[in-house]
Design a protein around this motif. Structure first.
Motif, mmCIF file in Angstrom:
data_model
loop_
_atom_site.group_PDB
_atom_site.id
_atom_site.type_symbol
_atom_site.label_atom_id
_atom_site.label_comp_id
_atom_site.label_asym_id
_atom_site.label_seq_id
_atom_site.Cartn_x
_atom_site.Cartn_y
_atom_site.Cartn_z
ATOM 1 N N LYS A 203 0.836 -1.206 0.000
ATOM 2 C CA LYS A 203 0.000 0.000 0.000
ATOM 3 C C LYS A 203 0.868 1.253 0.000
ATOM 4 C CE LYS A 203 -4.060 -2.054 2.219
ATOM 5 N NZ LYS A 203 -4.947 -2.067 3.411
ATOM 6 N N ASP A 204 1.999 1.173 0.707
ATOM 7 C CA ASP A 204 2.937 2.311 0.703
ATOM 8 C C ASP A 204 3.492 2.553 -0.691
ATOM 9 O OD1 ASP A 204 2.533 2.652 3.407
ATOM 10 O OD2 ASP A 204 4.381 1.633 4.016
ATOM 11 N N MET A 205 3.509 1.506 -1.516
ATOM 12 C CA MET A 205 3.974 1.631 -2.897
ATOM 13 C C MET A 205 2.839 2.082 -3.823
ATOM 14 S SD MET A 205 6.133 -1.933 -3.234
ATOM 15 C CE MET A 205 7.391 -2.405 -2.049
ATOM 16 N N ASN A 206 1.699 2.452 -3.210
ATOM 17 C CA ASN A 206 0.515 2.887 -3.967
ATOM 18 C C ASN A 206 -0.069 1.764 -4.807
ATOM 19 O OD1 ASN A 206 0.643 5.593 -3.002
ATOM 20 N ND2 ASN A 206 2.259 6.028 -4.500
ATOM 21 N N CYS A 207 0.069 0.525 -4.311
ATOM 22 C CA CYS A 207 -0.517 -0.629 -4.993
ATOM 23 C C CYS A 207 -1.861 -0.955 -4.348
ATOM 24 C CB CYS A 207 0.409 -1.835 -4.896
ATOM 25 S SG CYS A 207 2.017 -1.583 -5.706
ATOM 26 N N GLU A 208 -2.835 -1.227 -5.147
ATOM 27 C CA GLU A 208 -4.183 -1.498 -4.649
ATOM 28 C C GLU A 208 -4.486 -2.984 -4.540
ATOM 29 O OE1 GLU A 208 -6.812 0.583 -7.199
ATOM 30 O OE2 GLU A 208 -6.175 2.579 -6.526
ATOM 31 N N GLU A 209 -3.539 -3.838 -4.905
ATOM 32 C CA GLU A 209 -3.742 -5.274 -4.828
ATOM 33 C C GLU A 209 -2.393 -5.963 -4.672
ATOM 34 O OE1 GLU A 209 -5.689 -6.216 -8.460
ATOM 35 O OE2 GLU A 209 -4.039 -5.539 -9.713
ATOM 36 N N MET A 210 -2.420 -7.238 -4.286
ATOM 37 C CA MET A 210 -1.195 -8.011 -4.187
ATOM 38 C C MET A 210 -1.470 -9.435 -4.654
ATOM 39 S SD MET A 210 1.665 -8.136 -1.182
ATOM 40 C CE MET A 210 0.860 -9.183 0.035
ATOM 41 N N PHE A 211 -0.496 -10.007 -5.361
ATOM 42 C CA PHE A 211 -0.627 -11.347 -5.914
ATOM 43 C C PHE A 211 0.332 -12.302 -5.210
ATOM 44 C CE2 PHE A 211 -1.907 -8.399 -9.184
ATOM 45 C CZ PHE A 211 -2.958 -9.021 -9.856
ATOM 46 N N LEU A 212 -0.039 -13.564 -5.194
ATOM 47 C CA LEU A 212 0.861 -14.607 -4.719
ATOM 48 C C LEU A 212 0.438 -15.928 -5.340
ATOM 49 C CD1 LEU A 212 -0.820 -16.375 -2.372
ATOM 50 C CD2 LEU A 212 -0.327 -14.348 -1.017
ATOM 51 N N GLY A 213 1.351 -16.893 -5.316
ATOM 52 C CA GLY A 213 1.056 -18.201 -5.871
ATOM 53 C C GLY A 213 1.144 -19.268 -4.795
ATOM 54 N N VAL A 214 0.264 -20.236 -4.845
ATOM 55 C CA VAL A 214 0.238 -21.328 -3.875
ATOM 56 C C VAL A 214 0.041 -22.640 -4.624
ATOM 57 C CG1 VAL A 214 -0.969 -22.331 -1.887
ATOM 58 C CG2 VAL A 214 -0.751 -19.858 -2.074
#
Length: 255
Positions: A203-214
Motif C-alpha cells: 500500500k505504501d507503494m501505492n498498490c491497490e492489490e497483491m498477488f501470490l502463488g500457492v
C-alpha cells in the motif's frame, strides 16, 4: 560498496559451478550414491516464485500469540546484505526440506539460493518498488522468517531486447513470494505477520492489490489465504504465460 557487493555475487556464482562439478565427480566415484546426474539436475529447479508451503503448518499461529506478545518477541524489518547467507539457508530449508539430510546437495542448493538473493537484492532506487522483509527473534537475535515483495515492472524483451533485466514473461505485481519460516518458530504467527506487513508495504507503494502463488495441492494454505481475503483468479493474457511456468500453482489476489 557497490563493487564489494558485485564481487560477492560473482564469488557465489563461481562457487556454485565449482561445487556442482565436485558433486558430479563425487557422485560418479561413490559406490553408495543413489542419485544420478539427471536426478541431481532435477533437484535444482528455477528460482521459487510461489509463497512457501510452510504456511500450512501455522494456520492458527496468530491466535496462539497475542499481538503485544508477538511485538515483544519479534520484529519485522528489512534485512542487511550481510544476512543473505542466513536467509539463503532459511529458504533452502523451507522450500527444499528433503535436502536437509543431504550433505552434498543441500550446500549447492543453498548457494544457488544465495546467488539468486544477491542478484535480486533491493539496490538503491528499488526501495519504493521492491523489498525483502525478515522476521527477527529479538531474544536470540536470529532471522527466523523471510519474504519478498516485488512491485517492479520489468521491460519486456520485445520492447527492450538488449536489457539484461528485460523479461520474456509478465509477472503480476506486486508479487509476494519466498515466504518461509524457521521450522523451530512455526505456529507463532510469523508467516501471517509477514503477509500483513507485506500488504502494508504494498500500500505504501501505492498498490491497490497483491498477488501470490500457492501450490494447488496445499489446501490448508489456500484456506488460510482465503480467510485473509485472497481470491483465486483465473489467469488471462500475459499472466497466463507466467502461471504456465509455475507447475501446479494457483494464482491468488487480494484487493
Amino acid at each position: 560498496m557497490g563493487k564489494l557487493i558485485r564481487l560477492t555475487f560473482l564469488s557465489a556464482s563461481s562457487f556454485v559451478l565449482y561445487a556442482s562439478a565436485l558433486t558430479v565427480g563425487n557422485l560418479h566415484r561413490s559406490r553408495h550414491a543413489s542419485l544420478n546426474l539427471n536426478s541431481c539436475l532435477k533437484s535444482f529447479p528455477t528460482a521459487s516464485t510461489s509463497a512457501a508451503d510452510i504456511i500450512d503448518q501455522e494456520q492458527d499461529g496468530i491466535d496462539s500469540t497475542s499481538i503485544s506478545q508477538f511485538q515483544n518477541d519479534y520484529t519485522i524489518r528489512e534485512p542487511f546484505y550481510s544476512e543473505l547467507q542466513v536467509i539463503a539457508s532459511l529458504v533452502t530449508s523451507g522450500f527444499h526440506p528433503e535436502l536437509d539430510s543431504n550433505p552434498i546437495l543441500r550446500p549447492i542448493r543453498m548457494l544457488l539460493e544465495l546467488d539468486r538473493l544477491q542478484n535480486n537484492f533491493p539496490y538503491p532506487g528499488d526501495e519504493n518498488r521492491h523489498l525483502y522483509l525478515v522476521c527477527e527473534a529479538k531474544k536470540e537475535k536470529k532471522v527466523v522468517g523471510f519474504c519478498d515483495i516485488d512491485a517492479r515492472i520489468p521491460a519486456k524483451k520485445k520492447e527492450n531486447p538488449f536489457s539484461p533485466f528485460a523479461s520474456t514473461i509478465y509477472r503480476p505485481h506486486p508479487y509476494f513470494s519466498d515466504l518461509t519460516v524457521d521450522p523451530n518458530y512455526r505456529r507463532k504467527g510469523i508467516a501471517s505477520a509477514l503477509v500483513e506487513e507485506g500488504e502494508r508495504r504494498a500500500k505504501d507503494m501505492n498498490c491497490e492489490e497483491m498477488f501470490l502463488g500457492v501450490a494447488s495441492t496445499n489446501t490448508v494454505a489456500l484456506d488460510l489465504y482465503s480467510n485473509m481475503g485472497y481470491e483465486i483468479i483465473v489467469p488471462t493474457g500475459d499472466i497466463l504465460e507466467f502461471v504456465k511456468r509455475q507447475e501446479g500453482v494457483r494464482m491468488l489476489r487480494r484487493t
